[in-house]
Design an enzyme around this catalytic site. Structure first.
Site, mmCIF file in Angstrom:
data_model
loop_
_atom_site.group_PDB
_atom_site.id
_atom_site.type_symbol
_atom_site.label_atom_id
_atom_site.label_comp_id
_atom_site.label_asym_id
_atom_site.label_seq_id
_atom_site.Cartn_x
_atom_site.Cartn_y
_atom_site.Cartn_z
ATOM 1 N N LYS A 213 0.235 -1.148 -0.008
ATOM 2 C CA LYS A 213 0.210 0.091 0.067
ATOM 3 C C LYS A 213 1.027 0.915 0.080
ATOM 4 C CE LYS A 213 -3.119 3.136 0.711
ATOM 5 N NZ LYS A 213 -4.520 3.587 0.994
ATOM 6 N N CYS A 267 -3.325 11.227 0.840
ATOM 7 C CA CYS A 267 -2.807 9.767 1.154
ATOM 8 C C CYS A 267 -1.025 9.875 0.776
ATOM 9 C CB CYS A 267 -3.528 8.335 0.054
ATOM 10 S SG CYS A 267 -5.106 9.066 0.962
HETATM 11 N N1 SAJ Z 1 -0.870 15.299 -9.038
HETATM 12 C C1 SAJ Z 1 0.153 16.463 -9.272
HETATM 13 N N2 SAJ Z 1 1.055 15.287 -10.971
HETATM 14 C C2 SAJ Z 1 0.370 14.681 -10.862
HETATM 15 C C3 SAJ Z 1 -0.614 13.772 -10.756
HETATM 16 C C4 SAJ Z 1 -0.801 14.255 -9.682
HETATM 17 O O1 SAJ Z 1 0.646 17.067 -9.831
HETATM 18 O O2 SAJ Z 1 0.723 14.169 -12.974
HETATM 19 C C5 SAJ Z 1 -0.852 15.898 -7.524
HETATM 20 C C6 SAJ Z 1 -2.088 16.232 -7.333
HETATM 21 O O3 SAJ Z 1 -3.020 17.615 -8.309
HETATM 22 C C7 SAJ Z 1 -2.962 16.266 -6.113
HETATM 23 C C8 SAJ Z 1 -2.530 14.880 -5.459
HETATM 24 O O4 SAJ Z 1 -0.410 15.026 -7.031
HETATM 25 O O5 SAJ Z 1 -2.625 17.456 -5.486
HETATM 26 C C9 SAJ Z 1 -2.333 13.607 -5.419
HETATM 27 O O6 SAJ Z 1 -3.262 13.172 -6.595
HETATM 28 P P1 SAJ Z 1 -3.935 11.422 -7.463
HETATM 29 O O7 SAJ Z 1 -4.545 12.086 -8.080
HETATM 30 O O8 SAJ Z 1 -2.127 11.044 -7.519
HETATM 31 O O9 SAJ Z 1 -4.494 11.084 -5.918
HETATM 32 P P2 SAJ Z 1 -5.032 10.532 -4.962
HETATM 33 O O10 SAJ Z 1 -4.685 11.423 -3.393
HETATM 34 O O11 SAJ Z 1 -6.576 11.284 -4.952
HETATM 35 O O12 SAJ Z 1 -5.312 8.881 -5.057
HETATM 36 C C10 SAJ Z 1 -3.670 8.077 -4.254
HETATM 37 C C11 SAJ Z 1 -4.334 7.456 -5.651
HETATM 38 N N3 SAJ Z 1 -3.100 5.969 -5.215
HETATM 39 C C12 SAJ Z 1 -2.515 6.085 -6.145
HETATM 40 O O13 SAJ Z 1 -2.020 6.790 -7.983
HETATM 41 C C13 SAJ Z 1 -1.292 5.060 -6.441
HETATM 42 C C14 SAJ Z 1 -5.967 6.387 -5.137
HETATM 43 O O14 SAJ Z 1 -5.287 5.073 -6.270
HETATM 44 C C15 SAJ Z 1 -5.752 5.238 -3.696
HETATM 45 O O15 SAJ Z 1 -6.802 4.823 -3.862
HETATM 46 C C16 SAJ Z 1 -5.348 6.518 -2.942
HETATM 47 O O16 SAJ Z 1 -4.022 7.670 -3.087
HETATM 48 C C17 SAJ Z 1 -5.753 6.396 -1.469
HETATM 49 O O17 SAJ Z 1 -6.532 6.327 -1.047
HETATM 50 O O18 SAJ Z 1 -4.514 5.856 -0.803
#
Ligand code: SAJ
Length: 418
Positions: A213, A267
């Site tokens: 995880k 997360c």
């Molecule tokens: N972000 C960037 N650049 C990118 C992608 C994301 O700056 O190219 C930023 C987003 O703006 C945000 C942060 O990263 O601030 C996180 O966003 P996210 O969409 O990457 O992830 P979360 O937090 O919404 O959800 C994550 C997911 N994990 C993965 O993709 C490995 C989700 O599948 C999990 O279920 C969740 O964490 C969790 O509960 O752990």
């Protein structure tokens, strides 16, 4: 034949525990939901919910009305126990007190043949500690440990990986990783998840499952940090980072993510620290990635400060576009955009015209300040501004007249206008 699980006790009725309890109850098994907060227990027993999650209200109302789900403040005897309590991270340490309090509460209710499964995001080794805690409270029972051939209580770790907003679907459809303390523990846990899970059940040991995880979210954090570092390098060298990434991604084995104002949410910005805490000497890249991403809001703030310093003629007006932690959501938790806006508001040397299509009022830190205004129309905020700060690439921001930015200082952290 009697079903192996007649009753299941779910400890912790939050974002994961409540949907899990409701889904199990909907599959015909009696569920006892446990939460330390009396108000949460009362609400659920009235068939209502205390969290926001699509369709969960209807499922909960149905199973409570049928008597399949009943909430209480203390665990009761059951065939299986699922622990889904928070594991916050503060002062560079994972706080496992909720997990251990749950273990203390469950231990007196255990009977031979029971299974206990931990779902909370946890540092490697937590399940082993959970076993020790319960064993200390129940010397009359045999718990799984190295070399033991027969046990009374089966224990496993099975991380939750559902995406808020899609929890009811993902609980059923997603594959699950099941880390039993022994092979038999894994088999029993798999039978438990088969009650409601249609995805693949992937069996391993508890440490691997715990680390899995954390690894998934660290992988994403490290990759975002790479993009964020590139944005700093490009800024220094006068190269357009968005074009650079677009071109590089044409290579068949390169897939760079997008830079932004920092990494938010509950997360990805937290879980990598669990690995760093567990292996500080080894997890150097993971730590550095966290630092790069955490530093990005300050780098953006410095850019805005420089723009304010360069402005001639009084206090500049800044259009702040977006506050949520990622595009097209209303979630402000751990949002780098909100963090930047709040730091800017503290400076009091500019007038902030804030746009956030998903909120009706300014959040804490920005409300009640005479120099901060929430504007419904982002184009109006931009038209009035001297400096335009793009923080969250919400869908609506891509629609606006091309010449609106003419004559303005633009700080675009998301590449919307790149
Ligand atoms: N972000 C960037 N650049 C990118 C992608 C994301 O700056 O190219 C930023 C987003 O703006 C945000 C942060 O990263 O601030 C996180 O966003 P996210 O969409 O990457 O992830 P979360 O937090 O919404 O959800 C994550 C997911 N994990 C993965 O993709 C490995 C989700 O599948 C999990 O279920 C969740 O964490 C969790 O509960 O752990």
């Amino acid at each position: 034949m009697q079903r192996p699980f007649q009753s299941i006790c779910v400890v912790g009725l939050g974002y994961i525990g409540l949907p899990t309890a409701a889904v199990i109850a909907a599959n015909g098994v009696k569920v006892i939901g446990v939460d330390v907060q009396q108000s949460v227990v009362d609400k659920i027993n009235q068939g209502e919910i205390h969290i926001i999650e699509p369709d969960l209200d209807a499922v909960t109302a149905r199973v409570v009305q049928r008597g399949a789900l009943h909430a209480v403040t203390q665990p009761r005897e059951a065939d299986a126990f699922l622990i889904a309590v928070p594991t916050p991270f503060h002062d560079n340490k994972a706080d496992l007190s909720y997990v251990f309090t749950a273990a203390d509460a469950v231990a007196p209710k255990l009977r031979p043949g029971n299974i206990v499964v931990l779902e909370s995001t946890s540092p490697p080794g937590t399940t082993e500690m959970l076993i020790e805690k319960m064993a200390a409270k129940r010397p009359d029972l045999r718990f799984p440990k190295k070399g033991a051939t027969e046990v009374d209580i089966f224990v496993a770790y099975c991380p939750e990986r559902v995406l808020p907003g899609r929890v009811l679907t993902e609980l059923v459809e997603n594959d699950r990783i099941i880390g039993g303390a022994t092979t038999e523990c894994s088999e029993r846990a798999a039978a438990l998840y088969r009650i409601f899970c249609k995805g693949e059940l992937l069996v391993t040991d508890s440490r691997t499952a715990e680390l899995c995880k954390l690894t998934e979210n660290s992988f994403r954090d490290v990759n975002i940090a790479f993009a964020n570092e590139l944005s700093l390098v490009c800024d220094k060298l006068g190269v357009n980072v968005w074009e650079l990434i677009r071109l590089s991604n044409h290579h068949p084995r390169v897939k760079i993510l997008q830079p932004g104002p920092g990494v938010g949410g509950h997360c990805i910005a937290v879980d990598p620290w669990f690995i760093v805490e567990a292996a500080p000497q080894q997890a150097r890249l993971i730590r550095t990635a966290r630092e790069i991403n955490d530093n990005k809001p300050h780098w953006v703030l410095d850019k805005v400060k420089a723009a304010i310093g360069g402005h001639r003629g009084g206090r500049p007006r800044i259009a702040v576009l977006g506050l949520s932690f990622k595009p097209d959501v209303d979630d402000l938790r751990e949002s780098p955009a909100l963090h930047i806006a709040t730091m800017l508001a503290e400076l009091e040397n500019s007038k902030l015209l804030v746009s956030e299509p998903h909120v009706a009022a300014l959040p804490k830190g920005l409300d009640g300040r005479s120099h901060v205004t929430l504007l419904e129309d982002h184009a109006a905020a931009i038209a009035e501004a001297d400096i335009v700060l793009m923080l969250v690439n919400h869908r609506q921001y891509y629609e606006m007249p091309a010449d609106l930015l003419n004559g303005k200082v633009v700080i675009d952290t998301r590449g919307v206008w790149a």
